[in-house]
Design a protein around this motif. Structure first.
Motif, mmCIF file in Angstrom:
data_model
loop_
_atom_site.group_PDB
_atom_site.id
_atom_site.type_symbol
_atom_site.label_atom_id
_atom_site.label_comp_id
_atom_site.label_asym_id
_atom_site.label_seq_id
_atom_site.Cartn_x
_atom_site.Cartn_y
_atom_site.Cartn_z
ATOM 1 N N GLU A 66 0.782 -1.237 0.000
ATOM 2 C CA GLU A 66 0.000 0.000 0.000
ATOM 3 C C GLU A 66 0.820 1.298 0.000
ATOM 4 O O GLU A 66 0.643 2.143 -0.887
ATOM 5 N N PRO A 67 1.729 1.488 0.972
ATOM 6 C CA PRO A 67 2.421 2.792 1.064
ATOM 7 C C PRO A 67 3.313 3.107 -0.130
ATOM 8 O O PRO A 67 3.714 4.256 -0.311
ATOM 9 N N TRP A 68 3.627 2.099 -0.945
ATOM 10 C CA TRP A 68 4.615 2.273 -2.016
ATOM 11 C C TRP A 68 3.974 2.318 -3.392
ATOM 12 O O TRP A 68 4.671 2.427 -4.394
ATOM 13 N N LEU A 72 13.415 -0.930 -3.189
ATOM 14 C CA LEU A 72 12.696 -1.059 -1.913
ATOM 15 C C LEU A 72 13.291 -2.248 -1.154
ATOM 16 O O LEU A 72 13.285 -3.376 -1.657
ATOM 17 N N ILE A 73 13.803 -1.998 0.040
ATOM 18 C CA ILE A 73 14.382 -3.055 0.880
ATOM 19 C C ILE A 73 13.259 -3.715 1.684
ATOM 20 O O ILE A 73 12.403 -3.018 2.239
ATOM 21 N N VAL A 74 13.284 -5.051 1.744
ATOM 22 C CA VAL A 74 12.208 -5.775 2.441
ATOM 23 C C VAL A 74 12.778 -6.843 3.379
ATOM 24 O O VAL A 74 13.647 -7.625 2.994
ATOM 25 N N VAL A 83 14.359 3.696 -2.197
ATOM 26 C CA VAL A 83 13.030 4.310 -2.093
ATOM 27 C C VAL A 83 12.549 4.229 -0.646
ATOM 28 O O VAL A 83 11.895 5.133 -0.139
ATOM 29 N N GLY A 84 12.885 3.124 0.014
ATOM 30 C CA GLY A 84 12.473 2.945 1.401
ATOM 31 C C GLY A 84 12.718 1.526 1.846
ATOM 32 O O GLY A 84 13.365 0.743 1.141
ATOM 33 N N ALA A 85 12.195 1.234 3.040
ATOM 34 C CA ALA A 85 12.349 -0.106 3.602
ATOM 35 C C ALA A 85 11.014 -0.517 4.218
ATOM 36 O O ALA A 85 10.384 0.276 4.927
ATOM 37 N N GLY A 130 15.392 0.529 18.328
ATOM 38 C CA GLY A 130 15.899 1.720 17.636
ATOM 39 C C GLY A 130 16.269 1.576 16.167
ATOM 40 O O GLY A 130 16.819 2.503 15.577
ATOM 41 N N GLY A 131 15.959 0.427 15.561
ATOM 42 C CA GLY A 131 16.367 0.210 14.171
ATOM 43 C C GLY A 131 15.712 1.170 13.186
ATOM 44 O O GLY A 131 16.357 1.693 12.280
ATOM 45 N N ARG A 132 14.438 1.392 13.401
ATOM 46 C CA ARG A 132 13.707 2.286 12.490
ATOM 47 C C ARG A 132 14.282 3.700 12.555
ATOM 48 O O ARG A 132 14.519 4.332 11.517
ATOM 49 N N ALA A 133 14.529 4.178 13.783
ATOM 50 C CA ALA A 133 15.101 5.516 13.950
ATOM 51 C C ALA A 133 16.482 5.588 13.283
ATOM 52 O O ALA A 133 16.843 6.608 12.678
ATOM 53 N N ARG A 134 17.221 4.488 13.405
ATOM 54 C CA ARG A 134 18.556 4.429 12.792
ATOM 55 C C ARG A 134 18.471 4.558 11.269
ATOM 56 O O ARG A 134 19.221 5.309 10.646
ATOM 57 N N LEU A 135 17.535 3.850 10.668
ATOM 58 C CA LEU A 135 17.367 3.930 9.213
ATOM 59 C C LEU A 135 16.857 5.312 8.792
ATOM 60 O O LEU A 135 17.324 5.886 7.804
ATOM 61 N N GLU A 136 15.894 5.809 9.560
ATOM 62 C CA GLU A 136 15.351 7.136 9.236
ATOM 63 C C GLU A 136 16.437 8.203 9.375
ATOM 64 O O GLU A 136 16.442 9.173 8.626
ATOM 65 N N GLY A 137 17.365 7.972 10.306
ATOM 66 C CA GLY A 137 18.519 8.866 10.457
ATOM 67 C C GLY A 137 19.417 8.871 9.228
ATOM 68 O O GLY A 137 20.164 9.827 9.004
ATOM 69 N N MET A 138 19.356 7.793 8.458
ATOM 70 C CA MET A 138 20.113 7.727 7.192
ATOM 71 C C MET A 138 19.292 8.322 6.039
ATOM 72 O O MET A 138 19.704 8.243 4.880
ATOM 73 N N GLY A 139 18.105 8.839 6.367
ATOM 74 C CA GLY A 139 17.248 9.420 5.340
ATOM 75 C C GLY A 139 16.411 8.385 4.602
ATOM 76 O O GLY A 139 15.905 8.654 3.509
ATOM 77 N N ILE A 140 16.243 7.209 5.212
ATOM 78 C CA ILE A 140 15.489 6.132 4.558
ATOM 79 C C ILE A 140 14.085 6.058 5.150
ATOM 80 O O ILE A 140 13.913 5.890 6.370
ATOM 81 N N ARG A 141 13.098 6.175 4.296
ATOM 82 C CA ARG A 141 11.710 6.041 4.740
ATOM 83 C C ARG A 141 11.439 4.591 5.138
ATOM 84 O O ARG A 141 11.785 3.670 4.396
#
Ligand code: AMP
Length: 176
Positions: free
Chosen positions: A43-45, A116-118, A143-145, A155-166
């Protein structure tokens, strides 16, 4: 999301004491649950141009192949060291004890390809970050993960978002 959450089996103390293992095989084994998971993960992609899904071995293959079909794009495997048959690029990442390496075929991603990383679950984000580095080193644009489960306390999501990854996940579990 309660319905899908209830289909995930929690196994205490696996693979070691103190870990709550979120077992998605029970979700994958349920026809309606698996379909709903894929519909919601895609959906989000929908609005994003995506050239390929990069799925992380092994549960990321099950989701990633099916998602690639839904999104009308290709699939690229990211595997544990030594499993891919052609020339590879490797990326080391830190586990709780020691290090591991994941690899991608050196020609799997063409320059500028939108990826897109899955994977099934993001915990500390070490695995997904290593996958992101492989995509970037291959010349791909992330594009995102997408994940089924987020463990926000790790904290993994915050870590990825810190790299600019949605990042998108269908559900979160407290703790680890
Ligand atoms: P991490 O690199 O810490 O984000 O860990 C993510 C990878 O390890 C994913 O491939 C998950 O399948 C697996 N993993 C880590 N923690 C768990 C957990 N509590 N339950 C199930 N799988 C996990």
């Amino acid at each position: 999301m309660a319905d899908l959450k209830n289909l995930i089996r929690t196994i205490p103390d696996y693979p070691k004491p103190g870990i709550l293992f979120r077992d998605v095989t029970t979700l994958f084994g349920d026809a309606q649950g698996f379909k709903a998971t894929l519909v919601r993960m895609a959906e989000p992609w929908r609005g994003e141009p995506i050239d390929a899904v990069a799925g992380i071995e092994a549960r990321g293959f099950i989701l990633g192949g099916a998602l690639a079909d839904r999104l009308g794009c290709g699939f690229v495997p990211i595997r544990k060291k030594g499993k891919l048959p052609w020339k590879t690029i490797g990326q080391e990442y830190t586990l709780e004890y020691g290090v591991d390496i994941i690899e991608i075929h050196e020609d799997a991603i063409r320059p500028g390809a939108r990826i897109l990383i899955v994977d099934d679950l993001i915990a500390t984000g070490g695995t997904a970050e290593a996958a992101a580095k492989l995509v970037q080193r291959s010349g791909g644009a992330i594009v995102g993960a997408a994940f089924v489960v987020d463990l926000p306390d790790l904290g993994g999501r915050a870590r990825l978002e810190g790299m600019g990854i949605r990042c998108e996940a269908l559900m979160a579990f407290d703790g680890h």
